[in-house]
Design a protein around this motif. Sequence first.
Motif, short mmCIF file in Angstrom:
data_model
loop_
_atom_site.label_atom_id
_atom_site.label_comp_id
_atom_site.label_asym_id
_atom_site.label_seq_id
_atom_site.Cartn_x
_atom_site.Cartn_y
_atom_site.Cartn_z
N SER B 363 0.80 -1.19 -0.18
CA SER B 363 0.03 0.08 0.07
C SER B 363 0.77 1.41 0.18
O SER B 363 0.33 2.26 -0.56
CB SER B 363 -0.96 0.13 1.06
OG SER B 363 -0.25 -0.06 2.31
N GLY B 367 -0.45 2.20 -3.46
CA GLY B 367 -1.76 2.71 -2.80
C GLY B 367 -2.76 1.82 -2.79
O GLY B 367 -4.04 1.73 -2.23
N SER B 369 -4.63 -1.29 -1.46
CA SER B 369 -4.87 -1.61 0.03
C SER B 369 -4.83 -3.30 0.22
O SER B 369 -4.47 -3.96 1.43
CB SER B 369 -6.17 -1.36 0.59
OG SER B 369 -7.11 -1.89 -0.19
N GLY B 514 -6.20 4.94 -4.06
CA GLY B 514 -5.56 5.73 -2.62
C GLY B 514 -5.61 7.00 -2.64
O GLY B 514 -5.81 7.51 -1.49
N VAL B 519 -9.12 3.90 0.58
CA VAL B 519 -8.84 2.47 0.97
C VAL B 519 -9.20 1.99 2.19
O VAL B 519 -9.56 0.84 2.37
CB VAL B 519 -7.38 2.33 1.41
CG1 VAL B 519 -6.45 1.96 -0.40
CG2 VAL B 519 -6.50 3.56 1.51
#
Lengths: 55, 815
Positions: B363, B367, B369, B514, B519
Motif C-alpha cells: 500500500s 496505494g 490496500s 488511494g 482504501v
Amino acid sequence: MEIIFGLITISLIVAVFFLLAFVWAVRSRQYDDTYTPAVRMLFDDNEGPAEQQTP
Amino acid sequence: MHPTTAPAPSHLACAHCGDDCPEQPIRLAVRPELSFCCQGCKAVYELLDANNLCRYYAFDEHPGQKVQAVELPGRFDYLDTETVQAQLLSFRSDTLARLTLHLPQMHCASCIYLLEHLYQLNPGVRESRVNFLRKEINISYQPAHTSLKEVVQLLASLGYEPQITLAELGAQPRHSSRMLYYQLGLAAFCFGNVMLLAFPDYLAVTGQLGAQFGRFFGYLSLVLALPVLLFSARGFYRSAWAGLRQRTINLDFPISLGLTALFLVSGFDILLQRGPGYLDSFTGLVFFMLIGKWVQQRTYDALRFDRDFTSYFPVAVTLLTAEGEQSVSVKDLKVGHRIRVRNQEVVPADAMLMRGTGQIDYSFVSGESVPVGKVAGEVVYAGGRQLGEAVELEVVREVSQGYLTQLWNNPAFQKAEKQTLESYANKVGRYFVAVTLLLAAGTVLYWLPRDQAMMWRAFTSVLVIACPCALSLATPFALGSALTVFGRHKFYLKNSAVAEVLGRATTIVFDKTGTLTDVKRSAVEYQDPTLTRREQQAVAAVVAQSTHPLSQRLAAELPAGALPVTGFREVPGQGLSGVVDGLLVKVGAAAFVAAAGQPELRAAGSATTTDHLQSRVYVSLDGGARQGCYIFRNVYRPELPAVLSELSRRYRLAVLSGDNDTEQDRLRELFGPQAELRFRQSPQDKLDYIAGLKRRGETVVMVGDGLNDAGALQQADAGIALTDTLTNFSPACDAILDAGSFGQFGTFLRFTQDCLQVVLATFVLSFVYNGVGLGLALQGKFSPIVSAILMPISSLSVILFATLLVRLAACKHKL
C-alpha cells in the motif's frame, strides 16, 4: 556635560550584559523549544494517589 | 477526571483513544463506566492506572493512540545490536545512556505528560524530556537497569512507537536554527543602542551640545553597526552571492546592495564628519528583515519534510547465517544474503522468496490496500510489508540497486538544483535592481554638470532607499500566516514557495488508487443466502482473530459479539477457519473455503479472487452447508464529486492510474469531458506525463499517495501527498494533505490565490514607500531623519497589512 560620556559607556556595558544573557539563554537551549515548558509547568509532580481518580 | 461516556449507547467513545466502540464494548471490571474499543486500549489504560498516571486523561479528551494489534516478539531485537546502539545513542557510559527519538504520534498536552513520566513505568528511565514542536523525546536511562530495547518497547506499547529509520541514524544537524537567534539578538541590541545615539539628531539638539557629542555618538554607532554588517546581515550577502553564482539575481541582491550603500555612506559621513549617517536605519533594516526570516523559519520548523525512501526502510534486518539469526544493518545487506522478514516488517531489498507464504502489502508503494500473495521462487520488491507468518528471502539486489531506489535516483529527485522556487519576490527583485541602477545612473547624469556634491548625495540616496526591505517582508508574513491557516486544517506545506505554486496552478493531476478511492472505506456486499445475525456474529468472531486487512474490514462491518473461537487456524494467503459454538466457519479464498465436491465454486474462485477494484472473501459455514461471499468494492471518496465539480471549472484535470481502464466510464462522469484519463501508467509514465505538461508551460499540481507516485510528485511543480494517517509514512513531496480535509481542497486552492493577491497588494504598498523615498532622493532631499521615519513605518505597515489581509481572506473562505 562630560558625564554623558561616562553614562553612555555604563549604559552600553549594562546593555552588553543583557546581550550576553540572551546569548547564554540561546546556548542553554531555551529557545529550542518554546512550547513544551509552558505545558510542563501545569503538571503536578507530587500528585497524591487518590484524588485525581475521581471523575 | 476521567472522560465521561457518551450518552448514545451506539456511539460509545473509547475511553482511551476516542474511537467508536463496538456494539458490546470492552469494559473494565473495576470501572464499568469506562468502555474501550479494543484490548490494546484497555491494556494501556490498565497500565497507566496501575502506575497512577491516569492524569493522562485529564489534559485532553481521549488523548490515547490506538495501539497496533499484537506484535510478534523480536521486532525490536535489532536495538540490542552494538552498531545500532552506537548510532542512536548520543551519550553512553556504564551508568547512563541518552538518546533522542522521533515520536510522530505525539499530539497533545496529555502526550507530554505521559512521556515525561516514563520513569514511573520503567524505573530504569532516569529522565525523559519532550520537545513537542519537533515531536522528539530525549530519554536518559540507566543501562544497568533497562535497555534501549525495553525503552522502545514501552513507548510502542503505549502507542508512541518511535520512528527509527535509516535516515534517523545519520547525523542530526540541529544547530543551524540557533544562528538566527544570535543574529537577531545582536541586531536588536545594536539597533536599540544606535537608535538611542541617533535620537539627539532627530530633535536637532546636537548643535547646542557641541560637535564633540556628535562625533562620539557617530563613532560609537559605527562600532555598533559593524557587527551587524559582519554577523547579522551575513545571510543576505551569502544568499545574494549564491544567486549570482547561479547567474540569477534574487531579492537578496538589491537588499545587499542597499545595505552596503547604507553602511558605506554612513561610514564616510561619520569619518569625514559630514553628518550623522544612516546607521539607525541600517541596523533597523537588518533587524526587521531578520524578524521576517525568523517568522518564516518558525512556520515550518516543526515539520520535517525531507524524508526520502530511507525514512521508510527498516534500520536492521534479521540475517540468517550458519551461526543462527543475526541482526544487521540494512546497509550491509549483500546479494545472496538470506534474511527473515516477520509479520508487519518491511522488505528492505528486492529479494526472492525462499520459504513461507508471502502476503505483501504494497500500500505504501502503490496505494493498493489488498495484500499480494507470493509463493516461494517469486521476487518480492523492496518496500512491501509482510503480513502473516515470517518468511525467508534471498537478497537479489542490494538496497542501493533496488527497484524503488532506482525510481528514487531518477533525475527528477534532484529538485533542489532546479529553480522551481522562482518566487514572485525574486522576479520582482530582478526588475527592482534594474530600475534602481537606471535611476542611480540618471541622477549622476543629471547632477554631474550642475553640482558635484549633490550628485554624490543623490546617487547614494537612491541606492539607500532602493533597499527592498518591505518587499522582503511581504512574502514571509503573508504566506507564513497562510501556512498557519492551512496547518490548522491539516494541510501542511513545506514552505511558502509551495503556496505560491498552488496559487498559480493551471493543471491538477490525480493518482487513482488511494487518492481518489478511499482504501479504508470499501463497500461490503454480501452475495447469496443471507446469514442470520447469529451466523454473522460467528463469522465476525473468526475474522476478528486475524490481522489481515480484509479480515479487519469485515470484522468492522459485521455485528460484533465476543463469542469464543476454538480451533482457530490461519493459512496465510488462503483463509481462516475456526469453530464457534460448534459451528465450523471458514473464511477466505474460494479454493480454501470450498469443501470437496463443489467444483463449480472452486473454479469460479480461482479465476479471479481479486481484480483491481474489488476483492472477494468467501464464507462457508458448517462444512459448506451454507456459503456465500463478501465483495469488497473500493469506493471513491465521498467528497470527490463536490471537489471535482469545483476544480473542473477552473483547472485542467487529469487522472493517472496504474490500473486497467474498467473504471473509465465512472471517472469520465466524475471528471467531465475535458479531463485526460490515462490508465496502465507505470511510475515512469506518470513522471514523463507531468514533465510533458510542464514543457507545455503548465503549472502542475500532482496529488498522489503511494511511493510509486513519488517520481511524479517530485516532477510536478507542487506534489501533494494525500494520507489517511498523518503519522504514517508518506512519500517525499511539497505538501501533505490529511485525507479528512480532502473535501476542502478546492477552498484551499482558492485561498492560495487570494494570498497571492495579498502578496501583490503588499508589494504595491512597499513600492509606494520606495517611490516616496526615491522622489525625495532624486531631488537630493533624502536625509537621515526621513530615512529613520520612513523605514520602520514601511516595514511595520507591510507586516500588519500582509498578516491582516491573509486572516481576512481566511475568514472569507471560512478556514
